[in-house]
Write a protein that holds these residues in place. Structure first.
Motif, PDB file in Angstrom:
ATOM      1  N   ALA A 244       0.717  -1.277  -0.051  1.00 65.20           N
ATOM      2  CA  ALA A 244       0.096  -0.007  -0.108  1.00 65.20           C
ATOM      3  C   ALA A 244       0.875   1.278  -0.219  1.00 65.20           C
ATOM      4  N   ASN A 245       2.142   1.223   0.351  1.00 61.67           N
ATOM      5  CA  ASN A 245       3.030   2.370   0.528  1.00 61.67           C
ATOM      6  C   ASN A 245       2.115   3.438   1.470  1.00 61.67           C
ATOM      7  N   ALA A 246       1.683   3.014   2.478  1.00 61.85           N
ATOM      8  CA  ALA A 246       0.991   3.841   3.663  1.00 61.85           C
ATOM      9  C   ALA A 246       1.963   4.138   4.672  1.00 61.85           C
ATOM     10  N   ARG A 247       1.301   5.329   5.319  1.00 60.21           N
ATOM     11  CA  ARG A 247       2.429   5.679   6.501  1.00 60.21           C
ATOM     12  C   ARG A 247       1.636   5.393   7.839  1.00 60.21           C
ATOM     13  N   HIS A 248       0.204   5.544   8.112  1.00 64.44           N
ATOM     14  CA  HIS A 248      -0.561   5.229   8.923  1.00 64.44           C
ATOM     15  C   HIS A 248      -1.740   4.383   8.708  1.00 64.44           C
ATOM     16  N   VAL A 249      -1.991   3.588   9.672  1.00 59.50           N
ATOM     17  CA  VAL A 249      -2.909   2.592   9.690  1.00 59.50           C
ATOM     18  C   VAL A 249      -3.961   2.549  11.022  1.00 59.50           C
ATOM     19  N   ALA A 250      -5.275   2.822  10.782  1.00 56.54           N
ATOM     20  CA  ALA A 250      -5.989   2.706  12.029  1.00 56.54           C
ATOM     21  C   ALA A 250      -6.769   1.370  11.995  1.00 56.54           C
ATOM     22  N   ASP A 266      -6.306   2.515   6.003  1.00 54.71           N
ATOM     23  CA  ASP A 266      -4.942   3.065   5.679  1.00 54.71           C
ATOM     24  C   ASP A 266      -4.966   4.519   4.988  1.00 54.71           C
ATOM     25  N   ASP A 267      -3.706   5.080   4.883  1.00 53.98           N
ATOM     26  CA  ASP A 267      -3.911   6.417   4.239  1.00 53.98           C
ATOM     27  C   ASP A 267      -3.196   6.330   2.935  1.00 53.98           C
ATOM     28  N   SER A 268      -3.085   5.018   2.046  1.00 51.77           N
ATOM     29  CA  SER A 268      -2.578   4.898   0.880  1.00 51.77           C
ATOM     30  C   SER A 268      -3.168   5.596  -0.362  1.00 51.77           C
ATOM     31  N   ARG A 269      -2.851   5.173  -1.452  1.00 48.09           N
ATOM     32  CA  ARG A 269      -3.466   5.707  -2.710  1.00 48.09           C
ATOM     33  C   ARG A 269      -4.768   5.188  -3.035  1.00 48.09           C
ATOM     34  N   ALA A 274      -7.960  -2.235  -8.698  1.00 47.17           N
ATOM     35  CA  ALA A 274      -6.835  -3.228  -8.705  1.00 47.17           C
ATOM     36  C   ALA A 274      -7.468  -4.517  -8.643  1.00 47.17           C
ATOM     37  N   ALA A 275      -7.120  -5.459  -9.205  1.00 53.22           N
ATOM     38  CA  ALA A 275      -7.715  -6.775  -9.223  1.00 53.22           C
ATOM     39  C   ALA A 275      -7.420  -7.447  -7.509  1.00 53.22           C
ATOM     40  N   GLU A 276      -8.221  -8.223  -7.190  1.00 53.99           N
ATOM     41  CA  GLU A 276      -8.305  -8.838  -5.814  1.00 53.99           C
ATOM     42  C   GLU A 276      -7.105  -9.846  -5.871  1.00 53.99           C
ATOM     43  N   SER A 298     -12.178   1.421  -1.382  1.00 54.60           N
ATOM     44  CA  SER A 298     -11.577   2.735  -1.074  1.00 54.60           C
ATOM     45  C   SER A 298     -12.341   3.260   0.310  1.00 54.60           C
ATOM     46  N   ALA A 299     -11.512   4.064   0.788  1.00 51.45           N
ATOM     47  CA  ALA A 299     -12.137   4.710   2.136  1.00 51.45           C
ATOM     48  C   ALA A 299     -12.327   6.207   1.565  1.00 51.45           C
ATOM     49  N   GLY A 300     -13.384   6.730   2.207  1.00 57.99           N
ATOM     50  CA  GLY A 300     -14.003   8.191   2.049  1.00 57.99           C
ATOM     51  C   GLY A 300     -12.424   8.998   2.571  1.00 57.99           C
ATOM     52  N   GLY A 301     -12.213   9.975   1.510  1.00 57.38           N
ATOM     53  CA  GLY A 301     -11.186  10.834   1.851  1.00 57.38           C
ATOM     54  C   GLY A 301      -9.894  10.272   1.598  1.00 57.38           C
ATOM     55  N   GLY A 302      -9.789   9.084   0.664  1.00 55.23           N
ATOM     56  CA  GLY A 302      -8.597   8.506   0.301  1.00 55.23           C
ATOM     57  C   GLY A 302      -8.204   7.218   1.129  1.00 55.23           C
ATOM     58  N   GLY A 303      -7.365   6.509   0.726  1.00 52.06           N
ATOM     59  CA  GLY A 303      -6.936   5.224   1.310  1.00 52.06           C
ATOM     60  C   GLY A 303      -7.981   4.199   1.047  1.00 52.06           C
ATOM     61  N   SER A 304      -7.454   3.100   1.703  1.00 49.91           N
ATOM     62  CA  SER A 304      -8.437   1.952   1.429  1.00 49.91           C
ATOM     63  C   SER A 304      -8.667   1.417   2.698  1.00 49.91           C
TER      64      SER A 304
END
Length: 320
Positions: A244-250, A266-269, A274-276, A298-304
């Motif tokens: 994910a190239n994320a920095r923060h995960v909740a 997470d706060d990724s792109r 993308a295929a599962e 995808s999460a609201g406001g970005g990330g997944s």
């Protein structure tokens, strides 16, 4: 009336009406054909073709829906069924048969997945036990022997032995970490909340921060459900750390109305269509073990985010 007889009778009626109009009507066909006669014949043929097309379109519409559903059905996302519609008894029976087949396939898939995942968990426990008992104890003995050698070695060699000790100690820590992931002993000993907090700490490394928010007053979910929730969280965090190239995960686990919800965000792109991969499909299979559906998107406001909601049956207590 079946679709076959409807089409047959429509075509028979068209073929019967056409000669009747030619015989009983004032229309005649000359040689060579006149323009007005050609226009009348063309109009009659067009009307017959349009009537035939309309009946076929209406009659075959359920088959089109069935074909689209057959091409998109996914046994890892159960519950999708075709409504039994249409005036044709044969098509309605075909749709009912298809729905029954999907029911059977979903049941068989859930049963086989349960067996496979149960065998996988047993194998993980066996490997974790062997890592802890065999390799772990062997490396511990090596560390003790290295310490004895270091105490008796001259200073130049002592430094080299200390380096070997440090490498061996790091290897022992890594083996213990792998064993914990294979067999989450903290889940069995301290419960799901503590296990998820410990899991968050393991994935909080350089460049990635996992913030757990786990409620402690959770209802009794059962050992199998708790293991599914733990494995889903583990696989979701693994996917974030690797791809994910994320920095923060909740990571949150909280009570919801009528159930418990696990969410990893997470706060990724984001997924970006993308295929599962095998990780997500593995999470879906685990979710099916306890009869729930996994939501990945995808999460609201970005990330997944990965979301799993487990209903909890409320026990009704009555006075006896």
């Amino acid at each position: 009336m079946s679709l076959f007889w409807r089409i047959f009778l429509l075509n028979a009626a068209v073929l019967a009406v056409a000669p009747a109009l030619l015989m009983l009507g004032p229309v005649t066909v000359s040689t060579p054909v006149l323009l007005t006669e050609a226009l009348i014949l063309t109009g009659g043929l067009s009307a017959m073709l349009i009537a035939n097309a309309v009946v076929l379109r209406i009659g075959l519409a359920p088959l089109d829906r069935l074909s689209r559903t057959m091409g998109t059905v996914d046994l890892l996302r159960p519950g999708h069924r075709l409504a039994v519609t249409g005036h044709d008894a044969g098509i309605a029976q075909l749709i009912r048969t298809f729905n029954t087949m999907i029911d059977r396939l979903e049941t068989e898939r859930a049963t086989s997945s349960a067996r496979a995942l149960s065998a996988q968990e047993a194998e993980r426990r066996r490997i974790a036990q062997e890592l802890h008992d065999e390799i772990g104890q062997t490396l511990t003995a090596v560390l003790l022997e290295l310490k004895r050698v270091a105490d008796q070695a001259p200073p130049p060699i002592r430094d080299q032995v200390h380096q070997v000790q440090e490498t061996t100690r790091n290897s022992l820590d890594e083996i213990r970490r792998i064993a914990r992931r294979l067999r989450p002993g903290v889940l069995e000993e301290l419960g799901l909340a503590s296990a998820l907090k410990a899991l968050s700490g393991e994935f909080s490394t350089a460049g990635l921060t996992v913030r757990p928010s786990v409620e402690t007053d959770l209802p009794d979910l059962g050992a199998e459900t708790e293991l599914v929730l733990y494995r889903v969280a583990q696989e979701a965090l693994t996917n974030v750390a690797r791809h994910a190239n994320a920095r923060h995960v909740a990571l949150t686990l909280r009570n919801q109305t009528g159930g418990v919800e696990l969410c990893i965000r997470d706060d990724s792109r984001g997924l970006r269509d993308a295929a599962e991969g095998a990780g997500i499909r593995g999470m879906r299979e685990r979710a099916l073990l306890i009869g729930v559906d996994l939501s990945v998107g995808s999460a609201g406001g970005g990330g997944s985010q990965v979301r799993l909601r487990v209903p909890v049956r409320q026990e009704v207590v009555t006075d006896g």
